[in-house]
Design an enzyme around this catalytic site. Sequence first.
Site, PDB file in Angstrom:
ATOM      1  N   MET A  73      10.518  -6.279   4.590  1.00 39.22           N
ATOM      2  CA  MET A  73      10.602  -6.908   5.907  1.00 39.22           C
ATOM      3  C   MET A  73      11.882  -7.714   6.128  1.00 39.22           C
ATOM      4  O   MET A  73      11.917  -8.605   6.967  1.00 39.22           O
ATOM      5  CB  MET A  73       9.381  -7.814   6.115  1.00 39.22           C
ATOM      6  CG  MET A  73       8.079  -7.065   6.110  1.00 39.22           C
ATOM      7  SD  MET A  73       8.037  -5.738   7.334  1.00 39.22           S
ATOM      8  CE  MET A  73       6.311  -5.275   7.227  1.00 39.22           C
ATOM      9  N   THR A 112       0.835  -1.215   0.000  1.00 40.31           N
ATOM     10  CA  THR A 112       0.000   0.000   0.000  1.00 40.31           C
ATOM     11  C   THR A 112       0.868   1.263   0.000  1.00 40.31           C
ATOM     12  O   THR A 112       0.467   2.288  -0.554  1.00 40.31           O
ATOM     13  CB  THR A 112      -0.989   0.042   1.187  1.00 40.31           C
ATOM     14  OG1 THR A 112      -0.265   0.080   2.409  1.00 40.31           O
ATOM     15  CG2 THR A 112      -1.920  -1.157   1.166  1.00 40.31           C
ATOM     16  N   HIS A 122       8.484   3.724   8.775  1.00 42.43           N
ATOM     17  CA  HIS A 122       8.271   2.907   9.974  1.00 42.43           C
ATOM     18  C   HIS A 122       6.952   3.328  10.620  1.00 42.43           C
ATOM     19  O   HIS A 122       6.697   4.531  10.782  1.00 42.43           O
ATOM     20  CB  HIS A 122       9.434   3.089  10.951  1.00 42.43           C
ATOM     21  CG  HIS A 122       9.295   2.221  12.161  1.00 42.43           C
ATOM     22  ND1 HIS A 122       9.546   0.863  12.129  1.00 42.43           N
ATOM     23  CD2 HIS A 122       8.872   2.494  13.412  1.00 42.43           C
ATOM     24  CE1 HIS A 122       9.303   0.349  13.318  1.00 42.43           C
ATOM     25  NE2 HIS A 122       8.890   1.320  14.115  1.00 42.43           N
ATOM     26  N   ASN A 125      13.278   4.619   4.665  1.00 45.27           N
ATOM     27  CA  ASN A 125      12.357   3.579   5.151  1.00 45.27           C
ATOM     28  C   ASN A 125      11.167   4.251   5.814  1.00 45.27           C
ATOM     29  O   ASN A 125      11.321   5.300   6.441  1.00 45.27           O
ATOM     30  CB  ASN A 125      13.099   2.730   6.203  1.00 45.27           C
ATOM     31  CG  ASN A 125      12.203   1.693   6.869  1.00 45.27           C
ATOM     32  OD1 ASN A 125      11.471   0.967   6.192  1.00 45.27           O
ATOM     33  ND2 ASN A 125      12.251   1.615   8.187  1.00 45.27           N
ATOM     34  N   LEU A 164      18.893  -5.902   5.872  1.00 40.39           N
ATOM     35  CA  LEU A 164      20.081  -6.019   5.024  1.00 40.39           C
ATOM     36  C   LEU A 164      21.277  -5.525   5.834  1.00 40.39           C
ATOM     37  O   LEU A 164      21.120  -4.709   6.745  1.00 40.39           O
ATOM     38  CB  LEU A 164      19.901  -5.179   3.759  1.00 40.39           C
ATOM     39  CG  LEU A 164      18.677  -5.547   2.907  1.00 40.39           C
ATOM     40  CD1 LEU A 164      18.510  -4.573   1.751  1.00 40.39           C
ATOM     41  CD2 LEU A 164      18.802  -6.969   2.376  1.00 40.39           C
TER      42      LEU A 164
HETATM   43  C1  GAR Z   1       3.614  -0.595   6.777  1.00 39.20           C
HETATM   44  O1  GAR Z   1       2.835  -0.272   7.894  1.00 39.20           O
HETATM   45  C2  GAR Z   1       5.072  -0.235   7.027  1.00 39.20           C
HETATM   46  O2  GAR Z   1       5.230   0.953   7.752  1.00 39.20           O
HETATM   47  C3  GAR Z   1       5.520  -1.417   7.842  1.00 39.20           C
HETATM   48  O3  GAR Z   1       4.889  -2.531   7.250  1.00 39.20           O
HETATM   49  C4  GAR Z   1       3.681  -2.118   6.590  1.00 39.20           C
HETATM   50  C5  GAR Z   1       3.776  -2.518   5.130  1.00 39.20           C
HETATM   51  O4  GAR Z   1       2.599  -2.283   4.442  1.00 39.20           O
HETATM   52  N1  GAR Z   1       6.935  -1.515   7.841  1.00 39.20           N
HETATM   53  C6  GAR Z   1       7.651  -1.942   8.875  1.00 39.20           C
HETATM   54  O5  GAR Z   1       7.164  -2.333   9.910  1.00 39.20           O
HETATM   55  C7  GAR Z   1       9.147  -1.922   8.663  1.00 39.20           C
HETATM   56  N2  GAR Z   1       9.827  -1.951   9.931  1.00 39.20           N
HETATM   57  P1  GAR Z   1       2.527  -2.183   2.848  1.00 39.20           P
HETATM   58  O6  GAR Z   1       3.211  -3.406   2.261  1.00 39.20           O
HETATM   59  O7  GAR Z   1       1.052  -2.198   2.572  1.00 39.20           O
HETATM   60  O8  GAR Z   1       3.177  -0.894   2.421  1.00 39.20           O
END
Ligand code: GAR
Length: 207
Positions: A91, A13, A110, A108, A94
């Site tokens: 996720m 998203t 977060h 990134n 690296l």
């Molecule tokens: C999002 O909420 C992003 O901030 C989080 O995973 C979700 C991915 O959603 N990322 C983390 O937690 C990284 N540490 P998406 O695939 O729909 O963008």
Amino acid sequence: MKNICVLVSGGGTNLQAILDAQSRGEIKGGKVSCVISSKDGAFALERAAKAGVKTRVIPRKEYADAALYTKAVTEALLEEKADLVVYAGFMTILDEQIVRAFPYKMMNVHPALIPSFCGKGFYGLHVHEAVLQSGVKLTGATVHFVTEVCDGGPIILQKAVAVENSDTPETLQKRVMEQAEWELLPRAVSLFCEGRITIREGKAYVD
Ligand code: GAR
């Protein structure tokens, strides 16, 4: 035009938010040129294909360790001539090889207000579970540069979001995405491509 490469692992998203901003002309000075997924079948790949963006899959499970995987992703990004690398729900951690190849050229998103609820183990829904467990009344999202410290690089943009009494991890995740992540990430990408982010004494400033 800067080449923007987006790293994804799941639903995508945040990638969609960047692609939508791009089609509205809101990403100034850059264009999404490639999407790289750590998982085959990630829905993010369909979003990229629909927008006519090149996709590559580098499956994490096919590499024995983080060093070998980082090498493969770094090589792919160099081949793609990435000027900016965006972690959008990527996720996989690296190692420092990639930071050396793309210093202050990776960002990134977060789903919390760093330095709270971040670091190893804080990803996806786990972040929102920890937020609800703690009883804080404000959470939010952060876009930051990626350095060798997990979630520890210079902060570019942040936005607060209220926690409601009735929240579940899922409802909170959705509100944080809608009210903060999908707005901040495309804005940070555009600011970078416009050359409006500078690093001074280890901190990021938007000028
Ligand atoms: C999002 O909420 C992003 O901030 C989080 O995973 C979700 C991915 O959603 N990322 C983390 O937690 C990284 N540490 P998406 O695939 O729909 O963008």
